[in-house]
Design a protein around this motif. Structure first.
Motif, short mmCIF file in Angstrom:
data_model
loop_
_atom_site.label_atom_id
_atom_site.label_comp_id
_atom_site.label_asym_id
_atom_site.label_seq_id
_atom_site.Cartn_x
_atom_site.Cartn_y
_atom_site.Cartn_z
N TRP A 16 0.84 -1.20 0.00
CA TRP A 16 0.00 0.00 0.00
C TRP A 16 0.87 1.25 0.00
O TRP A 16 0.57 2.22 -0.66
CB TRP A 16 -0.94 0.00 1.20
CG TRP A 16 -2.12 -0.91 1.05
CD1 TRP A 16 -2.88 -1.12 -0.08
CD2 TRP A 16 -2.69 -1.74 2.06
NE1 TRP A 16 -3.87 -2.04 0.17
CE2 TRP A 16 -3.79 -2.43 1.48
CE3 TRP A 16 -2.39 -1.97 3.40
CZ2 TRP A 16 -4.58 -3.32 2.19
CZ3 TRP A 16 -3.17 -2.86 4.11
CH2 TRP A 16 -4.26 -3.52 3.52
N GLU A 19 2.75 1.25 -3.53
CA GLU A 19 1.76 1.28 -4.62
C GLU A 19 1.98 0.18 -5.65
O GLU A 19 1.05 -0.44 -6.10
CB GLU A 19 1.64 2.66 -5.26
CG GLU A 19 1.15 3.71 -4.28
CD GLU A 19 1.02 5.08 -4.91
OE1 GLU A 19 1.21 5.22 -6.14
OE2 GLU A 19 0.72 6.01 -4.15
N ILE A 67 -6.91 -4.35 -3.49
CA ILE A 67 -7.79 -3.98 -2.38
C ILE A 67 -7.17 -2.75 -1.73
O ILE A 67 -5.98 -2.76 -1.39
CB ILE A 67 -7.90 -5.12 -1.34
CG1 ILE A 67 -8.43 -6.40 -1.97
CG2 ILE A 67 -8.73 -4.70 -0.14
CD1 ILE A 67 -9.85 -6.33 -2.47
N THR A 68 -7.95 -1.70 -1.56
CA THR A 68 -7.40 -0.50 -0.93
C THR A 68 -7.21 -0.71 0.56
O THR A 68 -7.87 -1.55 1.18
CB THR A 68 -8.32 0.73 -1.14
OG1 THR A 68 -9.54 0.50 -0.43
CG2 THR A 68 -8.58 0.99 -2.61
N LYS A 69 -6.33 0.07 1.12
CA LYS A 69 -6.10 0.02 2.57
C LYS A 69 -7.38 0.37 3.31
O LYS A 69 -7.72 -0.26 4.31
CB LYS A 69 -4.96 0.98 2.94
CG LYS A 69 -4.52 0.87 4.36
CD LYS A 69 -3.30 1.76 4.61
CE LYS A 69 -2.78 1.61 6.00
NZ LYS A 69 -1.55 2.39 6.22
N ASP A 70 -8.12 1.36 2.83
CA ASP A 70 -9.38 1.76 3.47
C ASP A 70 -10.41 0.64 3.44
O ASP A 70 -11.11 0.41 4.42
CB ASP A 70 -9.96 3.02 2.81
CG ASP A 70 -9.19 4.28 3.17
OD1 ASP A 70 -8.41 4.26 4.15
OD2 ASP A 70 -9.37 5.28 2.47
N ALA A 71 -10.52 -0.06 2.31
CA ALA A 71 -11.49 -1.16 2.21
C ALA A 71 -11.13 -2.28 3.18
O ALA A 71 -12.01 -2.84 3.84
CB ALA A 71 -11.54 -1.69 0.77
N TYR A 72 -9.84 -2.60 3.29
CA TYR A 72 -9.42 -3.64 4.23
C TYR A 72 -9.64 -3.17 5.67
O TYR A 72 -10.12 -3.95 6.50
CB TYR A 72 -7.96 -4.04 4.01
CG TYR A 72 -7.56 -5.15 4.95
CD1 TYR A 72 -8.03 -6.45 4.75
CD2 TYR A 72 -6.77 -4.91 6.07
CE1 TYR A 72 -7.71 -7.47 5.62
CE2 TYR A 72 -6.44 -5.92 6.95
CZ TYR A 72 -6.91 -7.20 6.72
OH TYR A 72 -6.61 -8.21 7.61
#
Length: 118
Positions: A16, A19, A67-72
């Motif tokens: 993350w 990138e 998968i974004t850090k926010d989604a996880y």
């Protein structure tokens, strides 16, 4: 979405941040002394779990998170709240207040965010 092991989460944190990266760049970004083959295996496991994909450059692969850090984080926090606080966010906040991990000022800031979401 599957839950990540501690090592998988550590590799995802590096990805993350970076990138996109080759395994050797991930190894360099990790805090602990990790062996290249170990990190390569973890990255392939993350790809199988649907967290990571890659671009092939011949025999070399450059990996990137899908998968974004926010989604996880959202999924992880929902799961932790259900597991440890019976899905009750009030209990979770109370726990942190009792443990002195959150101040009254921070609670007021959270309340302001709840009352005025933007």
């Amino acid at each position: 979405m599957e839950q990540l092991t501690n090592k998988e989460e550590e590799v995802m944190q590096a990805l993350w941040s970076l990138e996109k990266a080759f395994v050797k760049e991930i190894v360099a970004a990790l805090a602990n002394d990790n062996h290249y083959n170990t990190v390569s295996t973890i990255v392939r496991n993350l790809e199988e779990k649907g967290f990571v994909s890659h671009i092939a450059y011949g025999k070399t692969h450059q990996y990137f998170p899908i998968i974004t850090k926010d989604a996880y984080a959202k999924r992880f926090m929902n799961m932790a709240t259900k597991r440890y606080f019976n899905g009750d966010y009030k209990n979770m906040v109370s726990f942190f207040a009792k443990e002195e991990k959150i101040s009254a000022t921070e609670l007021r800031e959270i309340l302001a965010l709840i009352e005025n979401p933007e």
